[in-house]
Scaffold this active site. Structure first.
Site, PDB file in Angstrom:
ATOM      1  N   SER A   1       1.002  -1.005   0.190  1.00  0.00           N
ATOM      2  CA  SER A   1      -0.148   0.037   0.222  1.00  0.00           C
ATOM      3  C   SER A   1       0.981   1.175   0.069  1.00  0.00           C
ATOM      4  O   SER A   1       2.020   1.111  -0.100  1.00  0.00           O
ATOM      5  CB  SER A   1      -0.998   0.011   1.213  1.00  0.00           C
ATOM      6  OG  SER A   1      -0.171   0.038   2.387  1.00  0.00           O
ATOM      7  N   LYS A   2       0.382   2.303   0.174  1.00  0.00           N
ATOM      8  CA  LYS A   2       0.700   3.771   0.052  1.00  0.00           C
ATOM      9  C   LYS A   2       2.073   3.755   1.168  1.00  0.00           C
ATOM     10  O   LYS A   2       3.128   4.264   0.765  1.00  0.00           O
ATOM     11  CB  LYS A   2      -0.199   4.672   0.844  1.00  0.00           C
ATOM     12  CG  LYS A   2      -0.148   5.859  -0.232  1.00  0.00           C
ATOM     13  CD  LYS A   2      -1.102   6.927   0.352  1.00  0.00           C
ATOM     14  CE  LYS A   2      -1.553   8.041  -0.523  1.00  0.00           C
ATOM     15  NZ  LYS A   2      -2.884   8.660  -0.452  1.00  0.00           N
TER      16      LYS A   2
END
Ligand code: GLU
Length: 491
Positions: free
Chosen positions: A253-254
């Site tokens: 993810s980010k």
């Protein structure tokens, strides 16, 4: 093997990320290995979620990697159009066929009724799913509703019992209980197909031989198998590469770095490093080779090498590979790619004269071997462009605060002034003589002079650095540092 036909089928609902690009890359590698066609198909049936610019960015990512599609937007092909939103008639026709053969039915239930039904199922702790109210409608009721313009969707009638079995090329045979599948929608009330339906229809008509897509699509595959069966078509080979996790073993993810794939380009990763790195996220050559040229990957890539355990995205490995690719690359290419980073950082001007251009190129060439990303060129070369140095604090304490330093610097200035032909060898000789005269040698000379000229404790070879900086800059800096060190020693 028949002609390989693979498709990368992004939904332009967001920016391309590593997972999407890996799928596209495996398609492309398979196509390059066996010949055939790599198709780019745009799955834009969820009109509400379309993101402007997303498609351009997806295509830009593929082009940057050199993964040109053989059929699809901009290049056309025998199965045009390649945008699902332009193929609605095909889906309608296929849905009618399924209604006729009893595999699908009209559903007129309103969103309110469906919400209510779901709420009740949840309250009663029953599995949620469509209760088939409309499956029981008579022909007359259906015709009446259609005549009255009642909005409808078309649902697929999943068999009540039995299993759906398919073979995944990575995991082997996978079995799903039909009773656990919902009567899923194939055509929505706006006339657009759902993903499941459009994807099956297109994969068939586009003669796709291998469907490669992330592991998260495995649970959709029984639905697709049922659709193939009810259309009387043969399914493609299913290939689901594993999930990609961060080094902390959570889903990528980010938090683990860039979300937009093109951020990697913007941070100064080379396309060949990205290809090498991404290819290994879920594929293994079967030995411990880690560095591959693109041609080697094409030669060695095969579905049998796709692994059945999560891949780990380790950015430090990517940086290492990128450093190797930078070192293996022609200096001129790296220099050309680094210049925009220096411009963006305001270290050099947009229009360079010949001398400045030559200086910039020499400076970049000097640090090339040390770069892990092109963006790092800014930090590595900043001191070449600014006479006001940012002195490394620890270096000041360790090397510039010594009593002998002002005398050393002043003697170095004296000898450098006499140098004719400011080459690394001549500079080295002058600096050594200046030290020897004061009985200072080795690191006791090199470190303070490096600090004085660059502000740093590490960097490219000192004498080469000084030669590149040139006599004038070097002497200005030595003098500036002398003034600073006088203050430091006085403190
Ligand atoms: N449009 C789907 C996506 O965005 C494609 C899934 C598939 O390859 O079947 O990932």
């Amino acid at each position: 093997m028949n002609q390989v036909r693979v498709r990368y089928a992004p939904s332009p609902t967001g920016f391309a990320h590593i997972g999407n690009i890996r799928t596209a890359m495996y398609d492309w590698l398979l196509r390059k290995h066996f010949g055939g066609s790599f198709i780019l198909r745009i799955e834009d049936t969820d009109q509400a979620r379309l993101v402007p610019g997303a498609l351009e960015e997806i295509m830009e990512s593929l082009r940057w990697l050199g993964m040109q599609w053989d059929e699809g937007p901009e290049v056309g092909g025998p199965h045009e159009p390649y945008f699902q939103s332009q193929r609605l008639d095909l889906y309608k026709e296929a849905a009618s066929k399924l209604i006729k053969n009893g595999s699908a039915y009209y559903c007129f239930c309103t969103p309110d009724r469906l919400a209510e039904m779901r709420k009740n199922q949840e309250a009663e702790k029953k599995p949620t799913g469509y209760d088939r109210k409309c499956y029981l409608l008579s022909k007359e009721e259906i015709n009446q509703n259609i005549e009255n313009g009642v909005p409808y969707v078309i649902r697929f009638k999943v068999p009540d019992s039995g299993t759906t079995v398919f073979t995944d090329a990575v995991r082997g045979e996978i079995t799903f209980e039909n009773k656990l599948l919902d009567d899923f929608v194939i055509l929505k009330s706006d006339g657009y197909p759902t993903y499941h339906f459009a994807s099956v229809i297109d994969d068939h008509y586009m003669e796709i031989t291998h469907v490669i897509r992330g592991e998260e699509w495995i649970s959709s595959t029984p639905k697709h198998m049922l659709l193939y069966e009810s259309m009387g078509w043969n399914p493609p080979v299913w290939v689901h590469p594993p999930l990609i996790l961060g080094t902390d073993k959570s889903k990528l993810s980010k938090r683990h770095g860039a979300v937009r794939f093109l951020d990697y380009r913007d941070k100064g990763f080379l396309p060949e490093a990205m290809i090498n790195f991404v290819a290994l996220l879920g594929w293994s050559p079967g030995d411990d080779q880690e560095l591959f040229t693109i041609d080697e990957l094409i030669n060695r890539f095969d579905i049998s090498g796709i692994v059945n355990h999560p891949a780990v995205f380790d950015v430090s490995k990517l940086e290492w590979m990128n450093g190797v690719c930078i070192r293996n690359s022609e200096p001129d290419r790296i220099i050309d790619l680094c210049i925009p980073f220096l411009k963006d950082a305001g270290l050099i001007s947009d229009a360079l004269n010949d001398n400045e251009n030559q200086y910039v190129r020499t400076v970049i060439a000097l640090v090339k071997e040390k770069l892990k990303t092109l963006a790092q060129v800014v930090d590595h070369t900043e001191f070449f462009f600014k006479n006001e140095l940012k002195y490394d604090e620890k270096g000041v304490k360790k090397w510039l605060s010594k009593d002998y330093v002002p005398a050393l610097i002043s003697n170095v200035i004296k000898h450098l002034n006499d140098v004719i032909g400011f080459t690394a060898e001549n500079v080295e000789e002058a600096v050594r003589i200046a030290g020897d005269e004061l009985n200072i040698s080795g690191g006791q000379v090199i470190h303070p002079i490096r600090m004085a000229v660059t502000g740093r404790t590490v960097g490219p070879g000192l004498f080469e650095t000084m030669a590149v900086l040139g006599k004038e800059r070097v002497i200005v800096r030595l003098k500036n540092t002398m003034n600073e060190t006088a203050d430091i020693i006085a403190d």
